[in-house]
Motif scaffolding. Structure first.
Motif, mmCIF file in Angstrom:
data_model
loop_
_atom_site.group_PDB
_atom_site.id
_atom_site.type_symbol
_atom_site.label_atom_id
_atom_site.label_comp_id
_atom_site.label_asym_id
_atom_site.label_seq_id
_atom_site.Cartn_x
_atom_site.Cartn_y
_atom_site.Cartn_z
ATOM 1 N N SER A 157 0.853 -1.193 0.000
ATOM 2 C CA SER A 157 0.000 0.000 0.000
ATOM 3 C C SER A 157 0.884 1.236 0.000
ATOM 4 O O SER A 157 2.064 1.174 0.315
ATOM 5 C CB SER A 157 -0.923 0.018 1.224
ATOM 6 O OG SER A 157 -0.164 0.046 2.413
ATOM 7 N N ILE A 158 0.297 2.337 -0.405
ATOM 8 C CA ILE A 158 1.039 3.591 -0.428
ATOM 9 C C ILE A 158 1.217 4.097 0.997
ATOM 10 O O ILE A 158 0.261 4.170 1.767
ATOM 11 C CB ILE A 158 0.289 4.646 -1.262
ATOM 12 C CG1 ILE A 158 0.186 4.197 -2.722
ATOM 13 C CG2 ILE A 158 0.993 5.990 -1.205
ATOM 14 C CD1 ILE A 158 -0.639 5.125 -3.583
ATOM 15 N N SER A 159 2.429 4.432 1.345
ATOM 16 C CA SER A 159 2.716 4.990 2.670
ATOM 17 C C SER A 159 3.167 6.434 2.488
ATOM 18 O O SER A 159 4.229 6.696 1.943
ATOM 19 C CB SER A 159 3.818 4.186 3.366
ATOM 20 O OG SER A 159 4.190 4.808 4.577
ATOM 21 N N LEU A 160 2.340 7.355 2.907
ATOM 22 C CA LEU A 160 2.636 8.763 2.685
ATOM 23 C C LEU A 160 2.388 9.568 3.946
ATOM 24 O O LEU A 160 1.371 9.404 4.601
ATOM 25 C CB LEU A 160 1.725 9.342 1.583
ATOM 26 C CG LEU A 160 2.074 9.007 0.145
ATOM 27 C CD1 LEU A 160 1.030 9.608 -0.762
ATOM 28 C CD2 LEU A 160 3.435 9.544 -0.204
ATOM 29 N N SER A 161 3.323 10.428 4.258
ATOM 30 C CA SER A 161 3.052 11.403 5.309
ATOM 31 C C SER A 161 2.227 12.529 4.695
ATOM 32 O O SER A 161 2.227 12.729 3.484
ATOM 33 C CB SER A 161 4.365 11.964 5.869
ATOM 34 O OG SER A 161 5.125 12.557 4.840
ATOM 35 N N ALA A 162 1.532 13.256 5.524
ATOM 36 C CA ALA A 162 0.711 14.361 5.023
ATOM 37 C C ALA A 162 1.600 15.405 4.366
ATOM 38 O O ALA A 162 2.656 15.750 4.870
ATOM 39 C CB ALA A 162 -0.067 14.991 6.179
ATOM 40 N N SER A 163 1.157 15.869 3.217
ATOM 41 C CA SER A 163 1.931 16.878 2.493
ATOM 42 C C SER A 163 1.819 18.227 3.199
ATOM 43 O O SER A 163 0.736 18.671 3.554
ATOM 44 C CB SER A 163 1.400 16.991 1.062
ATOM 45 O OG SER A 163 2.071 18.016 0.359
ATOM 46 N N VAL A 190 -4.038 10.318 2.909
ATOM 47 C CA VAL A 190 -3.243 11.500 2.555
ATOM 48 C C VAL A 190 -4.114 12.754 2.566
ATOM 49 O O VAL A 190 -3.754 13.785 3.136
ATOM 50 C CB VAL A 190 -2.593 11.327 1.168
ATOM 51 C CG1 VAL A 190 -1.992 12.642 0.690
ATOM 52 C CG2 VAL A 190 -1.517 10.257 1.216
ATOM 53 N N LEU A 191 -5.294 12.663 1.928
ATOM 54 C CA LEU A 191 -6.157 13.839 1.837
ATOM 55 C C LEU A 191 -6.719 14.225 3.206
ATOM 56 O O LEU A 191 -6.931 15.403 3.487
ATOM 57 C CB LEU A 191 -7.296 13.573 0.849
ATOM 58 C CG LEU A 191 -6.869 13.342 -0.602
ATOM 59 C CD1 LEU A 191 -8.084 13.143 -1.491
ATOM 60 C CD2 LEU A 191 -6.016 14.489 -1.112
ATOM 61 N N LYS A 192 -6.959 13.229 4.062
ATOM 62 C CA LYS A 192 -7.481 13.528 5.390
ATOM 63 C C LYS A 192 -6.454 14.323 6.203
ATOM 64 O O LYS A 192 -6.794 15.214 6.969
ATOM 65 C CB LYS A 192 -7.834 12.218 6.114
ATOM 66 C CG LYS A 192 -8.677 12.417 7.366
ATOM 67 C CD LYS A 192 -10.078 12.890 7.018
ATOM 68 C CE LYS A 192 -10.967 12.952 8.246
ATOM 69 N NZ LYS A 192 -12.319 13.459 7.915
ATOM 70 N N GLY A 193 -5.168 13.992 6.007
ATOM 71 C CA GLY A 193 -4.123 14.677 6.750
ATOM 72 C C GLY A 193 -3.588 15.919 6.071
ATOM 73 O O GLY A 193 -2.738 16.618 6.637
ATOM 74 N N TYR A 194 -4.075 16.204 4.878
ATOM 75 C CA TYR A 194 -3.589 17.351 4.098
ATOM 76 C C TYR A 194 -4.069 18.657 4.736
ATOM 77 O O TYR A 194 -5.241 18.791 5.099
ATOM 78 C CB TYR A 194 -4.118 17.215 2.667
ATOM 79 C CG TYR A 194 -3.837 18.368 1.754
ATOM 80 C CD1 TYR A 194 -2.560 18.623 1.277
ATOM 81 C CD2 TYR A 194 -4.869 19.204 1.338
ATOM 82 C CE1 TYR A 194 -2.312 19.669 0.415
ATOM 83 C CE2 TYR A 194 -4.639 20.244 0.473
ATOM 84 C CZ TYR A 194 -3.353 20.482 0.011
ATOM 85 O OH TYR A 194 -3.126 21.531 -0.843
ATOM 86 N N SER A 195 -3.163 19.618 4.863
ATOM 87 C CA SER A 195 -3.494 20.840 5.602
ATOM 88 C C SER A 195 -3.991 21.978 4.717
ATOM 89 O O SER A 195 -4.380 23.030 5.225
ATOM 90 C CB SER A 195 -2.267 21.312 6.395
ATOM 91 O OG SER A 195 -1.177 21.578 5.518
#
Length: 225
Positions: A4-10, A181-186
């Protein structure tokens, strides 16, 4: 294997309070027969950090609305203003910015020059691992092209994300990662989608496109239903 894609929030740079504002906007297109109006838009203001879903049937003008507020299609009337320090990231369902003859690695480096190993590490987070980065874009599947487009978009760290049907070609792990990702996007999000689950998960307010008009709804998709 379960990948799965592992991404920190941008991290999104801070904008002014109003990210996008419209005034007397009329959306449509012009051809040899003259102008054709699709939508009358009430004056809108997208606040910094807001998450807005655009919903409506096919052919009602949702994509044309996005392209108009981004300046890609001229308005028939009225105007659109982007706020201070706004940096737009536009994700199109058409994936038309990708070049088939490029490798996956070259396609990313076209957007942002970075050390080779750093680029490979970044692409691995989007499931392009090992020799995958040397494959030509033209032989990639629809889902792989979608992931590459998303990688190219997020590497620029936009603070206004405009997304047109982002989950069209996604498999389940990629889709779940996109939601995270989108949930954590600021930053600020403007989303067109027929994906009720994604709109329910993400949008805090709606723009309902119907019968040639855009109607703001100050609540979630579930509340609108």
């Amino acid at each position: 294997s379960d990948r799965s894609i592992s991404l920190s929030a941008s991290a999104a740079t801070r904008t002014g309070q109003a990210t996008l504002t419209t005034y007397g906007l009329k959306v449509g297109y012009t051809d040899v027969g003259g102008p054709t109006e699709l939508l009358t838009v009430p004056d809108l203001k997208l606040e910094r950090g807001s998450r807005t879903g655009v919903i409506g049937d096919n052919g009602t003008g949702k994509t044309t609305l996005l392209k108009t507020v981004l300046g890609m299609v001229p308005p028939l009337d009225g105007s659109v203003r982007l706020g201070q320090n706004v940096k737009v990231g536009y994700y199109s369902q058409g994936l038309d910015a990708l070049v088939d003859d490029d490798t996956v690695l070259d396609s990313l480096l076209e957007i942002k020059n970075m050390p080779f190993e750093e680029a490979r590490t970044y692409l691995a987070r989007f499931l392009f691992q090992g020799e995958d980065v040397f494959r030509e874009v033209g032989v990639c599947s629809g889902g792989e092209k979608s992931r590459l487009s998303l990688a190219r978009l997020l590497i620029t760290q936009p603070n206004l994300l405009v997304l047109d049907e982002p989950t069209t070609h996604f498999d389940i792990p990629s889709r779940e990662a996109l939601e995270a990702v989108l949930k954590g996007y600021s930053g600020t999000i403007l989303l067109v989608s027929h994906d009720r689950q994604l709109v329910s998960f993400l949008a805090e307010s709606l723009l309902v496109v119907e019968d040639g008009t855009v109607t703001p709804f100050p609540g979630t998709f579930d509340e609108w239903v």
